[in-house]
Design a protein around this motif. Structure first.
Motif, short mmCIF file in Angstrom:
data_model
loop_
_atom_site.label_atom_id
_atom_site.label_comp_id
_atom_site.label_asym_id
_atom_site.label_seq_id
_atom_site.Cartn_x
_atom_site.Cartn_y
_atom_site.Cartn_z
N VAL A 54 35.25 40.74 33.99
CA VAL A 54 35.35 42.18 34.22
C VAL A 54 36.00 42.45 35.57
O VAL A 54 36.85 43.35 35.71
N ALA A 55 35.64 41.68 36.58
CA ALA A 55 36.21 41.88 37.92
C ALA A 55 37.72 41.63 37.92
O ALA A 55 38.49 42.40 38.51
N GLN A 56 38.16 40.57 37.26
CA GLN A 56 39.59 40.26 37.23
C GLN A 56 40.37 41.30 36.45
O GLN A 56 41.45 41.73 36.86
N ARG A 57 39.80 41.77 35.32
CA ARG A 57 40.49 42.78 34.52
C ARG A 57 40.54 44.12 35.24
O ARG A 57 41.60 44.71 35.40
N ASP A 58 39.37 44.59 35.72
CA ASP A 58 39.33 45.91 36.34
C ASP A 58 40.06 45.93 37.68
O ASP A 58 40.65 46.95 38.06
N GLY A 59 40.02 44.81 38.39
CA GLY A 59 40.71 44.74 39.67
C GLY A 59 42.17 44.36 39.55
O GLY A 59 42.88 44.34 40.55
N ASN B 195 43.44 36.28 44.67
CA ASN B 195 44.75 36.31 45.33
C ASN B 195 45.47 37.64 45.11
O ASN B 195 46.57 37.71 44.58
N CYS B 196 44.81 38.72 45.54
CA CYS B 196 45.48 40.02 45.63
C CYS B 196 44.94 40.75 46.84
O CYS B 196 43.81 40.51 47.28
N THR B 197 45.75 41.65 47.39
CA THR B 197 45.41 42.31 48.64
C THR B 197 44.20 43.23 48.49
O THR B 197 43.38 43.34 49.40
N SER B 198 44.08 43.90 47.37
CA SER B 198 42.97 44.80 47.12
C SER B 198 42.77 44.93 45.63
O SER B 198 43.59 44.46 44.83
N GLY B 199 41.67 45.57 45.24
CA GLY B 199 41.39 45.78 43.83
C GLY B 199 40.11 45.13 43.40
O GLY B 199 39.26 45.76 42.75
N VAL B 200 39.92 43.87 43.75
CA VAL B 200 38.69 43.15 43.40
C VAL B 200 37.81 43.04 44.64
O VAL B 200 38.22 42.43 45.63
N PRO B 201 36.61 43.61 44.62
CA PRO B 201 35.70 43.46 45.77
C PRO B 201 35.04 42.09 45.73
O PRO B 201 33.88 41.94 45.31
#
Length: 459
Positions: A21-26, A317-323
């Motif tokens: 869920v975190a990878q998809r939503d983020g 490995n992304c700047t933002s989106g996934v906490p």
């Protein structure tokens, strides 16, 4: 039949669902996570936007400010070797910075009053050549708050700590880190420069499913604040070290000191504090210790719960989106709720000193009854016989005294005082006198005890 460390299938599925869920939503290019229990890696999982190319627990990601915890370990080692004191002003060991009045402890706990960032260009996305000296890192006005008055997160503060390590050791920060921490702990996939296989850092457009590669700068003098690359496996091992210590690096007492809040809480957030290189927070009814991290292209989270014997790591490995820190805390919560820690069996002490055994039982501070109990580790516990109140654990000093390690009496010395004939008189603890009876007759109670003793009220 599963081993004691292996997670149940339902727990593993719940963990996988959380990171999916975190990878998809983020909208993260990739995410890898790990959970350790009692120092043993018991689960890893990953999700990726590239079919068939999910990372494993040995793929490197940049971990950002989790690097600060490694730097703090180096500083505590210097303290334990007697090469510096946490109360020393920086000027004593690293003169000429312009911020020499701050103490080592204030730098560790972000209470130095220094600015959060460097002057000039955003240091995380610009060349370290713009900041070749500490003067460029700090700028002409390095302070934002009075020294020691409040918690204010400072990346330049950890640059100073890295430079302090180099000055005292006589070798670069990264060499001291490799030799004194990474190699002894077997963290072979933690390094200052990326080593294949490693993830690339990406920015994801906030309103479109498109990517932009992020630069990967060498941070130069700022490296002690956020340079490191690591893996989920290595960070799970590092979390185990932060829980129990390792005599080759830091003792259990010293890592406990790192985990202890050392900074005032931030107004409006009474559930969060900062230790010596660690973040400390209350979440879901438990205390979590660890650190968060981010650099352009990466976010990371590491948390441990000593009471549950658990640690969790999430790397993205992304700047933002996934906490990532929130996800790591959720993974820990999932395991703790589904598979609560099985307590170790009670066992009697192998041996006991009769003089110490004589201290066990009820004592009175005035009219308040407390109980002293012998613990299996050779220490003693002192706290209310029932209900709430001051409670502390004490470690033996080897001379018949004990020093408090937590609670109200942390750092205070407990001593059993005996009469000339050797019989037990009272306990002395930070000027408090504990007697076997409420205001025991003949005991050295401050202010004395009325010689007529206890009495009723005439009717």
């Amino acid at each position: 039949m599963t081993s004691p460390a292996e997670l149940l299938p339902a727990t593993r599925r719940a963990l996988l669902h959380r990171i999916a869920v975190a990878q998809r939503d983020g909208r993260a290019p990739s995410l890898v996570a790990a959970v350790a229990r009692d120092g043993e890696l018991v689960w890893t999982g990953s999700r990726s936007s590239v079919e068939g190319h999910g990372p494993d627990a040995d793929v490197q990601y940049r971990i950002g400010s989790i690097t600060k915890t490694f730097t703090a370990v180096l500083i505590l080692r210097l303290r334990d070797e007697g090469l510096l004191d946490l109360g020393d002003p920086l000027e004593k060991h690293l003169p000429g910075t312009g911020a020499g009045e701050v103490t080592v402890a204030e730098l560790l706990a972000h209470t130095s009053g220094l600015a959060a960032e460097t002057p000039g260009e955003w240091w995380e996305r610009s060349s370290a050549a713009l900041r070749p000296t500490l003067a460029e890192v700090l700028g002409e006005q390095p302070f934002r708050h009075p020294v020691g008055r409040r918690h204010h997160y400072s990346n330049p503060g950890y640059t100073l700590l890295g430079s302090l390590v180099a000055a005292v050791r006589g070798v670069p920060w990264e060499e001291a880190l490799r030799r004194e921490v990474l190699e002894p702990l077997g963290l072979t996939r933690t390094s200052c420069a990326p080593q294949a296989p490693h993830a690339g850092g990406w920015a994801v457009h906030p309103y479109a499913d498109v990517l932009l590669p992020e630069p990967s700068e060498d941070l130069g003098l700022m490296a002690p604040a956020g340079q490191l690359w690591s893996t989920a496996r290595d960070l799970a091992s590092f979390a185990a070290f932060l829980t129990t210590g390792d005599e080759r690096v830091l003792s259990a007492e010293s890592v406990r000191e790192m985990r202890t809040p050392a900074a005032p809480v931030v107004p409006g957030d009474w559930e969060a504090s900062y230790g010596l290189g660690t973040q400390v927070l209350r979440r879901d009814g438990r205390t979590l210790v660890g650190h968060t991290g981010s650099l352009p292209g990466f976010v990371a989270g590491l948390w441990l719960s000593e009471e549950d014997g658990l640690a969790a790591v999430t790397l993205v490995n992304c700047t933002s989106g996934v906490p990532a820190p929130t996800v790591a805390a959720d993974l820990l919560r999932i395991v703790a709720a589904a598979e609560p820690r099985i307590p170790a069996p009670w066992r009697p002490l192998a041996e006991v000193d009769t003089a110490t055994l004589e201290l066990a039982g009820p004592w009175y501070w005035g009219t308040q009854v407390v109980a002293l109990r012998l613990s299996a580790d050779g220490g003693v516990d002192l706290g209310p016989a029932a209900g709430g109140g001051r409670r502390s654990r004490f470690r033996p000093n080897g001379d018949g005294t004990w020093t408090g390690i937590d609670g109200y009496y942390a750092g205070e010395v407990l001593q059993a005082v005996r009469r000339p004939d050797g019989s037990l008189s009272h306990l002395d603890l930070g000027s408090f006198v504990f007697t076997r009876e409420p205001y025991g007759a003949g005991a050295p109670v401050p202010g004395g005890v009325d010689p007529e003793g206890w009495r009723g009220v005439p009717r």
